[in-house]
Motif scaffolding. Sequence first.
Motif, mmCIF file in Angstrom:
data_model
loop_
_atom_site.group_PDB
_atom_site.id
_atom_site.type_symbol
_atom_site.label_atom_id
_atom_site.label_comp_id
_atom_site.label_asym_id
_atom_site.label_seq_id
_atom_site.Cartn_x
_atom_site.Cartn_y
_atom_site.Cartn_z
ATOM 1 N N GLY A 237 2.492 26.174 77.095
ATOM 2 C CA GLY A 237 3.144 25.788 78.335
ATOM 3 C C GLY A 237 2.263 25.864 79.557
ATOM 4 N N GLN A 238 0.945 25.903 79.358
ATOM 5 C CA GLN A 238 0.000 26.005 80.469
ATOM 6 C C GLN A 238 -0.735 24.667 80.648
ATOM 7 N N ASN A 239 -1.035 24.340 81.900
ATOM 8 C CA ASN A 239 -1.826 23.133 82.221
ATOM 9 C C ASN A 239 -1.191 21.857 81.663
ATOM 10 N N GLU A 240 0.114 21.805 81.671
ATOM 11 C CA GLU A 240 0.814 20.619 81.180
ATOM 12 C C GLU A 240 0.749 19.524 82.237
ATOM 13 N N THR A 241 0.115 18.405 81.893
ATOM 14 C CA THR A 241 -0.036 17.296 82.845
ATOM 15 C C THR A 241 0.622 16.007 82.349
ATOM 16 N N LEU A 242 1.005 15.949 81.086
ATOM 17 C CA LEU A 242 1.535 14.709 80.524
ATOM 18 C C LEU A 242 3.053 14.700 80.416
ATOM 19 N N ASP A 243 3.655 15.863 80.232
ATOM 20 C CA ASP A 243 5.104 15.951 80.071
ATOM 21 C C ASP A 243 5.710 16.815 81.166
ATOM 22 N N PRO A 244 6.977 16.578 81.514
ATOM 23 C CA PRO A 244 7.581 17.275 82.654
ATOM 24 C C PRO A 244 7.835 18.760 82.416
ATOM 25 N N ILE A 245 7.890 19.168 81.157
ATOM 26 C CA ILE A 245 8.165 20.562 80.808
ATOM 27 C C ILE A 245 7.082 21.047 79.864
ATOM 28 N N GLY A 246 6.598 22.261 80.089
ATOM 29 C CA GLY A 246 5.593 22.840 79.206
ATOM 30 C C GLY A 246 6.223 23.729 78.155
ATOM 31 N N GLY A 247 5.477 23.963 77.081
ATOM 32 C CA GLY A 247 5.956 24.844 76.026
ATOM 33 C C GLY A 247 5.904 24.177 74.677
ATOM 34 N N HIS A 248 6.585 24.765 73.692
ATOM 35 C CA HIS A 248 6.584 24.198 72.350
ATOM 36 C C HIS A 248 7.929 24.423 71.667
ATOM 37 N N ILE A 249 8.116 23.747 70.552
ATOM 38 C CA ILE A 249 9.325 23.897 69.751
ATOM 39 C C ILE A 249 9.347 25.313 69.181
ATOM 40 N N PRO A 250 10.430 26.053 69.346
ATOM 41 C CA PRO A 250 10.474 27.430 68.837
ATOM 42 C C PRO A 250 10.096 27.512 67.350
ATOM 43 N N GLY A 251 9.220 28.457 67.058
ATOM 44 C CA GLY A 251 8.794 28.671 65.685
ATOM 45 C C GLY A 251 7.608 27.842 65.248
ATOM 46 N N ALA A 252 7.189 26.886 66.081
ATOM 47 C CA ALA A 252 6.047 26.042 65.709
ATOM 48 C C ALA A 252 4.764 26.856 65.689
ATOM 49 N N ILE A 253 3.804 26.393 64.905
ATOM 50 C CA ILE A 253 2.468 26.979 64.900
ATOM 51 C C ILE A 253 1.486 25.941 65.406
ATOM 52 N N ASN A 254 0.340 26.390 65.860
ATOM 53 C CA ASN A 254 -0.590 25.519 66.565
ATOM 54 C C ASN A 254 -1.857 25.268 65.744
ATOM 55 N N ARG A 255 -2.217 24.000 65.640
ATOM 56 C CA ARG A 255 -3.501 23.607 65.057
ATOM 57 C C ARG A 255 -4.012 22.459 65.908
ATOM 58 N N PHE A 256 -4.899 22.775 66.865
ATOM 59 C CA PHE A 256 -5.463 21.758 67.749
ATOM 60 C C PHE A 256 -6.210 20.736 66.897
ATOM 61 N N PHE A 257 -5.925 19.457 67.120
ATOM 62 C CA PHE A 257 -6.503 18.425 66.252
ATOM 63 C C PHE A 257 -8.028 18.450 66.261
ATOM 64 N N LYS A 258 -8.630 18.868 67.368
ATOM 65 C CA LYS A 258 -10.096 18.889 67.418
ATOM 66 C C LYS A 258 -10.693 19.917 66.468
ATOM 67 N N ASP A 259 -9.859 20.853 65.983
ATOM 68 C CA ASP A 259 -10.342 21.808 64.988
ATOM 69 C C ASP A 259 -10.626 21.140 63.651
ATOM 70 N N ASN A 260 -10.201 19.889 63.494
ATOM 71 C CA ASN A 260 -10.496 19.140 62.271
ATOM 72 C C ASN A 260 -11.884 18.530 62.282
ATOM 73 N N LEU A 261 -12.562 18.609 63.430
ATOM 74 C CA LEU A 261 -13.804 17.872 63.616
ATOM 75 C C LEU A 261 -15.026 18.782 63.683
ATOM 76 N N SER A 262 -16.132 18.219 63.252
ATOM 77 C CA SER A 262 -17.454 18.780 63.504
ATOM 78 C C SER A 262 -18.179 17.708 64.299
ATOM 79 N N ALA A 263 -18.403 17.946 65.580
ATOM 80 C CA ALA A 263 -18.832 16.901 66.519
ATOM 81 C C ALA A 263 -17.727 15.838 66.545
ATOM 82 N N THR A 264 -18.037 14.597 66.149
ATOM 83 C CA THR A 264 -17.010 13.548 66.192
ATOM 84 C C THR A 264 -16.504 13.172 64.801
ATOM 85 N N SER A 265 -17.062 13.781 63.761
ATOM 86 C CA SER A 265 -16.658 13.473 62.388
ATOM 87 C C SER A 265 -15.762 14.570 61.830
ATOM 88 N N PHE A 266 -14.972 14.205 60.834
ATOM 89 C CA PHE A 266 -14.118 15.192 60.189
ATOM 90 C C PHE A 266 -14.953 16.209 59.419
#
Length: 276
Positions: free
Chosen positions: A180-209
């Motif tokens: 819920g911090q630094n939210e610039t795209l949606d009017p409300i910050g936060g997440h769905i209760p119980g959700a876990i976080n995996r930032f999509f960039k963690d799938n990458l090494s530089a620009t490749s998977f």
Amino acid sequence: MTPLITANQLEELINSGENVLLCDCRFDLVDPLAGKKAYEESHIPGAIYVDLDHDLSGKKTGANGRHPLPSPQAWAQTKTRLGMSPNTLVVAYDKQGSVYASRLWWMLKATGHAKVQVLDGGLDAWNGPMGTVPRKPTPASHAIEPRPYVGLVLVDEVVNNLQTQSNAVLDARANDRFHGQNETLDPIGGHIPGAINRFFKDNLSATSFKPAEQLFKEFVELLGSTKPSAVIHQCGSGVTACHNLLAMELAGLKGSRLYAGSWSEWCSDPNRPVET
């Protein structure tokens, strides 16, 4: 068919005369015209431009998220217009870590189009020639039949999951937005209760998977004994969630699903709970 194709493999395919439909999916959420402008300036020769807002999204109602999926009928019409016949090999790329290319990959796979791959590393990995002449799509010779999205989760199931906890909800947004911090795209910050976080960039090494073995290890550590079929992916508007879904598929963890409405749909209803 593996979800990814390397730049060398793609260049060999093109040089062999293989019928490949290249789709340039570059986009910028802050500047929606930037992707098309970049395509018009330079792109892999023969590529068409596929726009997140106009081709990969449906009509917004104010309550269905920032990038709602087009209806199966509308998506079939778009596939017909873009020349995505059932036997056409579609290769998608962008310059944003394959985020928007992954959205196209999922939409095609979910509606039964088997021959689709994402260029690993995107334009950053491409060492072949570049073109400057935009290509107009060649429509398919026959209208493509509408098919429902397999693996699509609607908001009611996510609401019910708050009680049943039968699925793991995996949020692909950056950690600060998840909290819920630094939210610039949606009017409300936060997440769905119980959700876990995996930032999509963690799938990458530089620009490749990352390698499949490494992705497998990281997702298993995160999800524990949860089966892939019990994983619901979401993000801000159903785009970067496709990146996590592709990464799991690459890791051999197949069968996870997409809540396309994601946070932007969830937070549009004040009756839905928010966690920070």
